[in-house]
Scaffold this active site. Sequence first.
Site, PDB file in Angstrom:
ATOM      1  N   HIS A 278      62.221  27.935  -6.480  1.00 48.78           N
ATOM      2  CA  HIS A 278      61.455  28.160  -7.716  1.00 48.78           C
ATOM      3  C   HIS A 278      60.036  28.596  -7.472  1.00 48.78           C
ATOM      4  O   HIS A 278      59.293  28.843  -8.403  1.00 48.78           O
ATOM      5  CB  HIS A 278      61.443  26.875  -8.554  1.00 48.78           C
ATOM      6  N   ARG A 279      59.656  28.662  -6.192  1.00 46.05           N
ATOM      7  CA  ARG A 279      58.268  29.006  -5.893  1.00 46.05           C
ATOM      8  C   ARG A 279      57.913  30.411  -6.405  1.00 46.05           C
ATOM      9  O   ARG A 279      56.808  30.662  -6.857  1.00 46.05           O
ATOM     10  CB  ARG A 279      58.025  28.936  -4.383  1.00 46.05           C
ATOM     11  N   ALA A 280      58.894  31.312  -6.350  1.00 46.72           N
ATOM     12  CA  ALA A 280      58.641  32.700  -6.744  1.00 46.72           C
ATOM     13  C   ALA A 280      58.167  32.789  -8.195  1.00 46.72           C
ATOM     14  O   ALA A 280      57.286  33.583  -8.518  1.00 46.72           O
ATOM     15  CB  ALA A 280      59.904  33.532  -6.569  1.00 46.72           C
TER      16      ALA A 280
END
Length: 365
Positions: A278-280
């Site tokens: 989910h970092r993107a």
Amino acid sequence: MILFPFTAIVGQDKMKRALILNAISPQIGGVLIRGERGTAKSTAARALAALLPEIQVVQSCPYHCDPAAPETLCDECREHLARDGKLSSMTCLTQFVDLPVSATEDRVVGTLDIEQAIKKGERHFEPGVLAAANRGLLYVDEVNLLDDHVVDLLLDSAAMGVNVVEREGISFSHPARFILVGTMNPEEGELRPQLLDRFALCVEIKSIPEPAQRVEILRRRIAYEQNPAQFYRRWQPQERALSQRIGQAQRLLPQVAYDERDLTAIAELTSEMQVDGHRADIVILKAALAQAAFEGRQGIREVDILQAAELALPHRFKKKPFQETELQFERLEKRLELSRADVCIDSEVQALPEDVKKKPLTLTP
Ligand SMILES: [Zn+2]
């Protein structure tokens, strides 16, 4: 030494954009530039630091604290402010800090003198690279050859904006907000996937194949080498314009807003592209906000999201056959092309000064 101007770098638009966005908003979390030798990686990072607007710092503070931002002050500046009611400030250039590949943990985070602390009850801290880099640009060449643990520390600090040093129950912290730029040549070994993913943006750069552009690179390089001062003067208006534009974007950034629709657009994009983790999503949001600020807007458009994705996704696709990843990326680029219609930051970064366009450069001064 007069550096080669940032705006005189030919092509490499994604790299330039990734650097500019991080300069507007260091909280994005840094950029990793992957490419072979001789592709202007280090030139671009140095040149960017050189053109950034001057900053106000607290006089003689080793962390270059911002006198106008009391919430980000180091402990010492905080104590001074409480005692004297004011801080003496001065103007300084944005620092360019080059991290040597042999850097140890102590050199990076600084050292806490435990003996002094235990014997005299005094806290004595010897600032390291992260102190020098606060509010500046930290350049890590060949980041893939650096000790993994040190890279980990750098990325932690870049994400948190603070450096915390703990030794035997004694802890010291200071602000460490910096533009993180790492470079690597993939031919010399890869970065561990866990570390790769923590660089917010990633740009792959290659030598430019078009003969016309190569000629332009050659021309500018010769003109610069013959007379750096004259070459710089020729590009000064572009440099100044970009510097001012970045300064305006930095001031505008806190006012750039996003809504539910923007979040949904980001989530749909990353889900459709089957991105790992989910970092993107958060990186795309932060980069899109900086992009909108750079365009002088207070809201995000689809083009900001797609341009941000172009920089945030290349190193985050699920492990799949290479061709499939390529296809996904091509689809993204197509969508970007369609929505780009009215926006192109690169046209301005790229613009040549009129006299360079017209005047053929000769080999004799
Ligand atoms: Zn300070």
